[in-house]
Design a protein around this motif. Structure first.
Motif, PDB file in Angstrom:
ATOM      1  N   THR A   1       1.101  -0.953   0.385  1.00  0.00           N
ATOM      2  CA  THR A   1      -0.014   0.408  -0.140  1.00  0.00           C
ATOM      3  C   THR A   1       0.927   1.507   0.334  1.00  0.00           C
ATOM      4  OG1 THR A   1      -1.156  -1.208   1.183  1.00  0.00           O
ATOM      5  CG2 THR A   1      -1.569   1.534   1.010  1.00  0.00           C
ATOM      6  N   TYR A   2       0.306   2.225  -0.963  1.00  0.00           N
ATOM      7  CA  TYR A   2       1.142   3.398  -1.015  1.00  0.00           C
ATOM      8  C   TYR A   2       0.231   4.651  -0.859  1.00  0.00           C
ATOM      9  CZ  TYR A   2       0.682   3.306  -5.729  1.00  0.00           C
ATOM     10  OH  TYR A   2       0.075   3.559  -7.473  1.00  0.00           O
ATOM     11  N   PHE A   3       1.258   5.487  -0.733  1.00  0.00           N
ATOM     12  CA  PHE A   3       0.620   7.578  -1.376  1.00  0.00           C
ATOM     13  C   PHE A   3       1.315   7.863  -2.010  1.00  0.00           C
ATOM     14  CE2 PHE A   3      -0.599   6.101   2.903  1.00  0.00           C
ATOM     15  CZ  PHE A   3      -2.347   6.548   3.170  1.00  0.00           C
ATOM     16  N   SER A   4       1.184   8.758  -3.277  1.00  0.00           N
ATOM     17  CA  SER A   4       1.706   9.228  -4.038  1.00  0.00           C
ATOM     18  C   SER A   4       1.551  10.595  -4.449  1.00  0.00           C
ATOM     19  CB  SER A   4       1.944   8.367  -5.225  1.00  0.00           C
ATOM     20  OG  SER A   4       1.206   8.196  -6.516  1.00  0.00           O
ATOM     21  N   THR A   5       1.874  11.238  -4.904  1.00  0.00           N
ATOM     22  CA  THR A   5       1.220  12.534  -6.355  1.00  0.00           C
ATOM     23  C   THR A   5       1.232  12.072  -7.122  1.00  0.00           C
ATOM     24  OG1 THR A   5       1.858  13.698  -3.966  1.00  0.00           O
ATOM     25  CG2 THR A   5       1.505  14.781  -5.482  1.00  0.00           C
ATOM     26  N   ALA A   6       0.500  12.545  -8.097  1.00  0.00           N
ATOM     27  CA  ALA A   6       0.607  12.133  -9.635  1.00  0.00           C
ATOM     28  C   ALA A   6       1.117  14.094  -9.939  1.00  0.00           C
ATOM     29  CB  ALA A   6      -0.890  12.712  -9.940  1.00  0.00           C
ATOM     30  N   ALA A   7       1.793  13.520 -10.729  1.00  0.00           N
ATOM     31  CA  ALA A   7       2.553  14.184 -11.999  1.00  0.00           C
ATOM     32  C   ALA A   7       1.271  16.199 -12.349  1.00  0.00           C
ATOM     33  CB  ALA A   7       2.871  14.973 -13.104  1.00  0.00           C
ATOM     34  N   GLU A   8       2.032  17.104 -11.963  1.00  0.00           N
ATOM     35  CA  GLU A   8       1.511  18.444 -12.183  1.00  0.00           C
ATOM     36  C   GLU A   8       0.208  17.915 -13.798  1.00  0.00           C
ATOM     37  OE1 GLU A   8       2.317  22.538 -11.668  1.00  0.00           O
ATOM     38  OE2 GLU A   8       3.798  21.520  -9.843  1.00  0.00           O
ATOM     39  N   SER A   9       1.214  17.134 -14.646  1.00  0.00           N
ATOM     40  CA  SER A   9       1.020  17.700 -15.919  1.00  0.00           C
ATOM     41  C   SER A   9      -0.143  15.944 -16.180  1.00  0.00           C
ATOM     42  CB  SER A   9       1.485  17.521 -17.089  1.00  0.00           C
ATOM     43  OG  SER A   9       2.358  16.009 -16.686  1.00  0.00           O
TER      44      SER A   9
ATOM     45  N   THR B   1      -4.093  14.461 -15.741  1.00  0.00           N
ATOM     46  CA  THR B   1      -5.376  14.642 -15.685  1.00  0.00           C
ATOM     47  C   THR B   1      -6.754  13.737 -15.363  1.00  0.00           C
ATOM     48  OG1 THR B   1      -5.711  14.503 -17.959  1.00  0.00           O
ATOM     49  CG2 THR B   1      -5.064  16.117 -18.236  1.00  0.00           C
ATOM     50  N   ASP B   2      -7.668  14.283 -15.142  1.00  0.00           N
ATOM     51  CA  ASP B   2      -8.755  13.359 -14.003  1.00  0.00           C
ATOM     52  C   ASP B   2      -8.428  11.812 -15.809  1.00  0.00           C
ATOM     53  OD1 ASP B   2      -8.754  14.687 -12.416  1.00  0.00           O
ATOM     54  OD2 ASP B   2     -11.098  15.500 -12.295  1.00  0.00           O
ATOM     55  N   GLN B   3      -8.494  12.459 -17.406  1.00  0.00           N
ATOM     56  CA  GLN B   3      -8.124  11.621 -17.873  1.00  0.00           C
ATOM     57  C   GLN B   3      -7.384  10.766 -18.360  1.00  0.00           C
ATOM     58  OE1 GLN B   3     -11.687  10.805 -19.961  1.00  0.00           O
ATOM     59  NE2 GLN B   3     -10.345   8.684 -20.148  1.00  0.00           N
ATOM     60  N   ASP B   4      -6.393  11.569 -17.817  1.00  0.00           N
ATOM     61  CA  ASP B   4      -5.167  10.244 -17.359  1.00  0.00           C
ATOM     62  C   ASP B   4      -5.058   9.255 -16.556  1.00  0.00           C
ATOM     63  OD1 ASP B   4      -3.505  11.426 -19.345  1.00  0.00           O
ATOM     64  OD2 ASP B   4      -3.545  13.029 -18.346  1.00  0.00           O
ATOM     65  N   ILE B   5      -5.610  10.025 -15.650  1.00  0.00           N
ATOM     66  CA  ILE B   5      -5.585   8.661 -13.905  1.00  0.00           C
ATOM     67  C   ILE B   5      -7.352   8.034 -14.958  1.00  0.00           C
ATOM     68  CG2 ILE B   5      -6.637   8.672 -11.561  1.00  0.00           C
ATOM     69  CD1 ILE B   5      -4.780   9.718 -12.106  1.00  0.00           C
ATOM     70  N   LEU B   6      -8.474   8.117 -15.635  1.00  0.00           N
ATOM     71  CA  LEU B   6      -9.327   6.924 -15.729  1.00  0.00           C
ATOM     72  C   LEU B   6      -8.508   6.021 -16.723  1.00  0.00           C
ATOM     73  CD1 LEU B   6     -12.346   9.244 -16.912  1.00  0.00           C
ATOM     74  CD2 LEU B   6     -11.711   7.819 -14.768  1.00  0.00           C
ATOM     75  N   ASP B   7      -7.337   6.279 -17.886  1.00  0.00           N
ATOM     76  CA  ASP B   7      -6.615   5.666 -18.505  1.00  0.00           C
ATOM     77  C   ASP B   7      -5.565   4.889 -17.832  1.00  0.00           C
ATOM     78  OD1 ASP B   7      -8.647   6.926 -21.036  1.00  0.00           O
ATOM     79  OD2 ASP B   7      -5.915   8.162 -21.347  1.00  0.00           O
ATOM     80  N   ILE B   8      -5.129   5.760 -16.911  1.00  0.00           N
ATOM     81  CA  ILE B   8      -4.248   4.399 -16.348  1.00  0.00           C
ATOM     82  C   ILE B   8      -4.626   3.103 -15.385  1.00  0.00           C
ATOM     83  CG2 ILE B   8      -2.213   4.131 -13.757  1.00  0.00           C
ATOM     84  CD1 ILE B   8      -1.942   6.914 -14.918  1.00  0.00           C
ATOM     85  N   VAL B   9      -5.955   3.731 -14.909  1.00  0.00           N
ATOM     86  CA  VAL B   9      -7.240   2.853 -14.114  1.00  0.00           C
ATOM     87  C   VAL B   9      -7.597   1.809 -15.131  1.00  0.00           C
ATOM     88  CG1 VAL B   9      -9.544   2.135 -13.228  1.00  0.00           C
ATOM     89  CG2 VAL B   9      -8.098   3.803 -12.420  1.00  0.00           C
ATOM     90  N   GLU B  10      -7.998   1.473 -16.309  1.00  0.00           N
ATOM     91  CA  GLU B  10      -8.740   0.730 -17.171  1.00  0.00           C
ATOM     92  C   GLU B  10      -7.012   0.188 -18.151  1.00  0.00           C
ATOM     93  OE1 GLU B  10     -11.280  -0.123 -18.233  1.00  0.00           O
ATOM     94  OE2 GLU B  10     -11.811   1.219 -16.884  1.00  0.00           O
ATOM     95  N   PHE B  11      -5.776   0.773 -17.811  1.00  0.00           N
ATOM     96  CA  PHE B  11      -4.870  -0.288 -18.796  1.00  0.00           C
ATOM     97  C   PHE B  11      -4.360  -1.489 -17.296  1.00  0.00           C
ATOM     98  CE2 PHE B  11      -0.482  -0.519 -18.143  1.00  0.00           C
ATOM     99  CZ  PHE B  11       0.262  -1.358 -19.872  1.00  0.00           C
ATOM    100  N   SER B  12      -4.392  -0.741 -16.001  1.00  0.00           N
ATOM    101  CA  SER B  12      -3.892  -1.371 -15.178  1.00  0.00           C
ATOM    102  C   SER B  12      -5.211  -2.784 -14.825  1.00  0.00           C
ATOM    103  CB  SER B  12      -4.136  -0.678 -13.405  1.00  0.00           C
ATOM    104  OG  SER B  12      -2.983   0.781 -13.816  1.00  0.00           O
ATOM    105  N   ARG B  13      -6.481  -1.869 -15.450  1.00  0.00           N
ATOM    106  CA  ARG B  13      -7.504  -3.551 -14.811  1.00  0.00           C
ATOM    107  C   ARG B  13      -6.800  -5.070 -15.634  1.00  0.00           C
ATOM    108  NH1 ARG B  13     -12.619  -0.115 -13.942  1.00  0.00           N
ATOM    109  NH2 ARG B  13     -12.626   0.691 -11.477  1.00  0.00           N
ATOM    110  N   LYS B  14      -6.894  -4.228 -16.479  1.00  0.00           N
ATOM    111  CA  LYS B  14      -6.372  -5.056 -18.211  1.00  0.00           C
ATOM    112  C   LYS B  14      -5.589  -5.766 -17.322  1.00  0.00           C
ATOM    113  CE  LYS B  14      -8.798  -3.299 -21.616  1.00  0.00           C
ATOM    114  NZ  LYS B  14      -8.123  -2.207 -22.569  1.00  0.00           N
TER     115      LYS B  14
END
Length: 140
Positions: A6-14, A16-29
């Motif tokens: 379990t970890y905490f992190s900070t998303a890079a300033e660049s 976006t919310d859509q980037d997070i959703l893309d990461i989630v979809e990629f990570s699920r697969k």
């Protein structure tokens, strides 16, 4: 025996919310292929994530997260064997939290490696609390 990071992190300033959703979809697969389960909570650039699975697979995924330029200030909260998975039905559960909810989760998960040093203590207290917190807020 399964393993949990379990970890905490900070998303890079660049990021976006859509980037997070893309990461989630990629990570699920990817997680489905690797049989890794867990949850990611996100608020205003702050992330807390639970990864569960076979130790080597979880460590490899975490290593790639730490090397990912979209994550900064990655801080490990839990890194140990677990008696059982608490997010076994989610390859990547995802929820956007309010700032107050994120602060509550941050204060509950100890960043002190000496605190609650036994796997069963963390499994029964911290991870169950996080799962309950996630389930409660997912319904709202």
């Amino acid at each position: 025996m399964d393993y949990c990071i379990t970890y905490f992190s900070t998303a890079a300033e660049s990021t976006t919310d859509q980037d997070i959703l893309d990461i989630v979809e990629f990570s699920r697969k990817k997680n489905a292929r690797l049989n890794i389960t867990g949850v990611l909570l996100y608020i205003n650039g702050s992330i807390v994530q639970v990864l569960e699975g076979q130790q080597l697979a979880v460590e490899d995924v975490y290593k790639s997260i730490k090397a990912d330029p979209r994550h900064t200030n990655v801080r490990t909260a839990i890194n140990q064997p677990i008696a059982r998975r608490l997010f076994s039905h989610w390859y990547m559960g995802y929820e956007t939290l309010t700032t107050q909810q994120y602060e509550e989760v941050s204060t509950i998960i100890s960043m002190d490696p000496q605190a609650e040093s036994t796997p069963d203590a963390k499994d029964s207290v911290i991870l169950r609390m996080l799962k309950g917190f996630f389930d409660m807020n997912r319904r709202q």
